[in-house]
Design a protein around this motif. Structure first.
Motif, PDB file in Angstrom:
ATOM      1  N   ILE A 227       0.840  -1.211   0.000  1.00  0.00           N
ATOM      2  CA  ILE A 227       0.000   0.000   0.000  1.00  0.00           C
ATOM      3  C   ILE A 227       0.869   1.254   0.000  1.00  0.00           C
ATOM      4  O   ILE A 227       0.625   2.205  -0.754  1.00  0.00           O
ATOM      5  N   ALA A 228       1.891   1.252   0.849  1.00  0.00           N
ATOM      6  CA  ALA A 228       2.781   2.410   0.924  1.00  0.00           C
ATOM      7  C   ALA A 228       3.493   2.644  -0.404  1.00  0.00           C
ATOM      8  O   ALA A 228       3.680   3.795  -0.820  1.00  0.00           O
ATOM      9  N   CYS A 229       3.885   1.564  -1.080  1.00  0.00           N
ATOM     10  CA  CYS A 229       4.570   1.696  -2.372  1.00  0.00           C
ATOM     11  C   CYS A 229       3.651   2.289  -3.433  1.00  0.00           C
ATOM     12  O   CYS A 229       4.068   3.135  -4.235  1.00  0.00           O
ATOM     13  N   VAL A 230       2.383   1.844  -3.461  1.00  0.00           N
ATOM     14  CA  VAL A 230       1.419   2.382  -4.430  1.00  0.00           C
ATOM     15  C   VAL A 230       1.220   3.877  -4.199  1.00  0.00           C
ATOM     16  O   VAL A 230       1.223   4.682  -5.143  1.00  0.00           O
ATOM     17  N   LEU A 231       1.055   4.250  -2.929  1.00  0.00           N
ATOM     18  CA  LEU A 231       0.898   5.667  -2.609  1.00  0.00           C
ATOM     19  C   LEU A 231       2.148   6.462  -2.960  1.00  0.00           C
ATOM     20  O   LEU A 231       2.071   7.606  -3.420  1.00  0.00           O
ATOM     21  N   MET A 232       3.296   5.832  -2.749  1.00  0.00           N
ATOM     22  CA  MET A 232       4.571   6.472  -3.078  1.00  0.00           C
ATOM     23  C   MET A 232       4.617   6.863  -4.557  1.00  0.00           C
ATOM     24  O   MET A 232       4.969   7.992  -4.919  1.00  0.00           O
ATOM     25  N   LEU A 233       4.286   5.902  -5.412  1.00  0.00           N
ATOM     26  CA  LEU A 233       4.342   6.134  -6.852  1.00  0.00           C
ATOM     27  C   LEU A 233       3.327   7.195  -7.269  1.00  0.00           C
ATOM     28  O   LEU A 233       3.616   8.059  -8.105  1.00  0.00           O
ATOM     29  N   ALA A 234       2.118   7.133  -6.690  1.00  0.00           N
ATOM     30  CA  ALA A 234       1.080   8.100  -7.045  1.00  0.00           C
ATOM     31  C   ALA A 234       1.466   9.502  -6.590  1.00  0.00           C
ATOM     32  O   ALA A 234       1.336  10.476  -7.349  1.00  0.00           O
ATOM     33  N   MET A 235       1.969   9.608  -5.375  1.00  0.00           N
ATOM     34  CA  MET A 235       2.293  10.923  -4.833  1.00  0.00           C
ATOM     35  C   MET A 235       3.556  11.509  -5.456  1.00  0.00           C
ATOM     36  O   MET A 235       3.747  12.734  -5.432  1.00  0.00           O
ATOM     37  N   THR A 236       4.408  10.670  -5.996  1.00  0.00           N
ATOM     38  CA  THR A 236       5.567  11.180  -6.738  1.00  0.00           C
ATOM     39  C   THR A 236       5.091  11.975  -7.946  1.00  0.00           C
ATOM     40  O   THR A 236       5.593  13.074  -8.226  1.00  0.00           O
ATOM     41  N   TYR A 237       4.066  11.437  -8.653  1.00  0.00           N
ATOM     42  CA  TYR A 237       3.507  12.141  -9.806  1.00  0.00           C
ATOM     43  C   TYR A 237       2.828  13.440  -9.373  1.00  0.00           C
ATOM     44  O   TYR A 237       2.998  14.490 -10.007  1.00  0.00           O
ATOM     45  N   VAL A 238       2.060  13.357  -8.278  1.00  0.00           N
ATOM     46  CA  VAL A 238       1.371  14.550  -7.781  1.00  0.00           C
ATOM     47  C   VAL A 238       2.381  15.639  -7.427  1.00  0.00           C
ATOM     48  O   VAL A 238       2.205  16.812  -7.782  1.00  0.00           O
ATOM     49  N   GLY A 239       3.438  15.246  -6.738  1.00  0.00           N
ATOM     50  CA  GLY A 239       4.453  16.215  -6.353  1.00  0.00           C
ATOM     51  C   GLY A 239       5.144  16.840  -7.553  1.00  0.00           C
ATOM     52  O   GLY A 239       5.410  18.055  -7.586  1.00  0.00           O
ATOM     53  N   TYR A 240       5.425  16.005  -8.554  1.00  0.00           N
ATOM     54  CA  TYR A 240       6.111  16.492  -9.756  1.00  0.00           C
ATOM     55  C   TYR A 240       5.229  17.484 -10.514  1.00  0.00           C
ATOM     56  O   TYR A 240       5.674  18.558 -10.914  1.00  0.00           O
ATOM     57  N   ARG A 241       3.956  17.109 -10.687  1.00  0.00           N
ATOM     58  CA  ARG A 241       3.046  17.993 -11.427  1.00  0.00           C
ATOM     59  C   ARG A 241       2.803  19.287 -10.656  1.00  0.00           C
ATOM     60  O   ARG A 241       2.696  20.368 -11.252  1.00  0.00           O
ATOM     61  N   LEU A 281      10.104  13.537 -15.455  1.00  0.00           N
ATOM     62  CA  LEU A 281       9.253  12.692 -14.617  1.00  0.00           C
ATOM     63  C   LEU A 281       9.854  11.290 -14.488  1.00  0.00           C
ATOM     64  O   LEU A 281       9.889  10.717 -13.391  1.00  0.00           O
ATOM     65  N   ILE A 282      10.340  10.756 -15.602  1.00  0.00           N
ATOM     66  CA  ILE A 282      10.986   9.437 -15.573  1.00  0.00           C
ATOM     67  C   ILE A 282      12.217   9.469 -14.678  1.00  0.00           C
ATOM     68  O   ILE A 282      12.479   8.544 -13.902  1.00  0.00           O
ATOM     69  N   LYS A 283      12.972  10.558 -14.778  1.00  0.00           N
ATOM     70  CA  LYS A 283      14.168  10.703 -13.953  1.00  0.00           C
ATOM     71  C   LYS A 283      13.797  10.726 -12.467  1.00  0.00           C
ATOM     72  O   LYS A 283      14.458  10.094 -11.633  1.00  0.00           O
ATOM     73  N   LEU A 284      12.713  11.455 -12.135  1.00  0.00           N
ATOM     74  CA  LEU A 284      12.278  11.530 -10.745  1.00  0.00           C
ATOM     75  C   LEU A 284      11.834  10.165 -10.238  1.00  0.00           C
ATOM     76  O   LEU A 284      12.150   9.779  -9.104  1.00  0.00           O
ATOM     77  N   TYR A 285      11.090   9.411 -11.068  1.00  0.00           N
ATOM     78  CA  TYR A 285      10.668   8.067 -10.675  1.00  0.00           C
ATOM     79  C   TYR A 285      11.887   7.170 -10.439  1.00  0.00           C
ATOM     80  O   TYR A 285      11.905   6.365  -9.501  1.00  0.00           O
ATOM     81  N   ALA A 286      12.887   7.322 -11.304  1.00  0.00           N
ATOM     82  CA  ALA A 286      14.101   6.523 -11.150  1.00  0.00           C
ATOM     83  C   ALA A 286      14.782   6.839  -9.821  1.00  0.00           C
ATOM     84  O   ALA A 286      15.182   5.930  -9.077  1.00  0.00           O
ATOM     85  N   PHE A 287      14.901   8.133  -9.513  1.00  0.00           N
ATOM     86  CA  PHE A 287      15.518   8.534  -8.255  1.00  0.00           C
ATOM     87  C   PHE A 287      14.676   8.089  -7.053  1.00  0.00           C
ATOM     88  O   PHE A 287      15.205   7.728  -6.002  1.00  0.00           O
ATOM     89  N   THR A 288      13.354   8.150  -7.222  1.00  0.00           N
ATOM     90  CA  THR A 288      12.465   7.716  -6.148  1.00  0.00           C
ATOM     91  C   THR A 288      12.667   6.238  -5.850  1.00  0.00           C
ATOM     92  O   THR A 288      12.744   5.816  -4.692  1.00  0.00           O
TER      93      THR A 288
END
Length: 324
Positions: A227-241, A281-288
């Motif tokens: 659950i935490a991982c799913v939220l992590m990925l979703a909130m990474t996008y929210v933060g980036y946008r 965005l891809i770079k941020l996901y990679a770093f995340t």
């Protein structure tokens, strides 16, 4: 453990007259009347840690004296003192056969200093000069007397039983993970406005979301990690946008809400460079992921290690329950 590492430990054990614990790979024994442990350093995996539990006339080790010695010895990188527990971070590389001579030399120099200074081995829990054993207590290498080993073992068993019986509140855990992710979002936006994309954002997201789930959910299960991982990925996008929306709002002097909604339109109209947006965005996901994956692995490993308690002398591990 690889064959090379086993050979290394065997050679070091033979040269320093120590015993290798089959499960942990930690070397333990006595030199100059002092009980000690030799292991891979947790602060820097390349180095070797030499650990003692010491007392001097009933007092804790003299930090100034040890600091002066460390500064004068080129084979010691650092040190730490926690009550009676003294840990020397040695310069010889862990696993280096060529530096075993240096390892033997610096170990002898440390023991000589401690003996000359009148130090004695003691239990790192109670501080008494009773006979101590090298052991793993809740996953932590320790030098304990028999009484403290038994007491701490019983305490740890009770804690684990209470934890196992504690119900997991998934809904509260989700709220906790979400609150933790908001801190990560803040980190993404702050670093983004400063012109950086860093793994720090991933670390903050991972640690805060996992700890948030555990704090409010009662315990961190495999379900909680997912659950935490799913939220992590979703909130990474929210933060980036959100980071881009703040930049757009400043440029067009528009509201943050309108700017956030307008991001896809601005990309379609080529007002914003879609390639740059997607690439960053891809770079941020990679770093995340770079930040999150080690944190998750460490969390799972620590959960497992917290159940491990045994005396190294026996070379027998009993999960959750020490030898009583």
């Amino acid at each position: 453990m690889s064959k090379s590492q086993q050979n290394y430990l065997d050679q070091v054990a033979q040269r320093l007259h120590l015993t290798a614990d089959a499960q942990s790979g930690i070397l333990f024994g006595m030199q100059g009347g002092l009980h000690m442990m030799l292991m891979r350093s947790t602060s820097n995996q390349n180095f070797v840690s030499l650990v003692f539990s010491l007392t001097h006339s009933g007092q804790e080790p003299d930090a100034a004296e040890i600091k002066a010695f460390v500064k004068s010895n080129k084979l010691i990188v650092n040190y730490s003192i926690r009550r009676s527990r003294v840990e020397f971070i040695l310069k010889p590389r862990f696993g280096s056969f060529k530096q075993i001579d240096q390892l033997e030399q610096v170990t002898g120099e440390v023991v000589s200093l401690l003996r000359t200074g009148g130090y004695q081995s003691c239990c790192q829990n109670c501080g008494q000069t009773a006979e101590t054993d090298a052991c793993i207590m809740a996953g932590v290498p320790s030098l304990l007397c028999d009484s403290c080993y038994q007491q701490l073992g019983h305490n740890q068993e009770q804690i684990q039983q209470e934890s196992a019986g504690k119900p997991e509140n998934v809904l509260a855990g989700v709220v906790g993970a979400l609150l933790g992710c908001l801190l990560g979002v803040g980190c993404i936006v702050l670093l983004g406005q400063l012109g950086y994309v860093a793994a720090l954002s991933g670390i903050v997201l991972a640690v805060c979301s996992l700890k948030g789930y555990e704090l409010l959910g009662g315990r961190l299960s495999t379900k909680g990690i997912v659950i935490a991982c799913v939220l992590m990925l979703a909130m990474t996008y929210v933060g980036y946008r959100l980071d881009w929306a703040i930049t757009v709002a400043k440029y067009f002097e528009a509201s943050l809400t309108d700017s956030y909604r307008a991001i896809p339109y601005l990309i379609d109209e080529e007002i914003l460079d879609g390639g740059v947006y997607t690439g960053e965005l891809i770079k941020l996901y990679a770093f995340t992921l770079i930040g999150a994956i080690p944190t998750i692995i460490s969390s799972v490993k620590n959960r497992k290690m917290a159940k491990v308690t045994y005396r190294m002398q026996s070379q027998r591990a009993v999960n959750s329950t020490p030898e009583f």
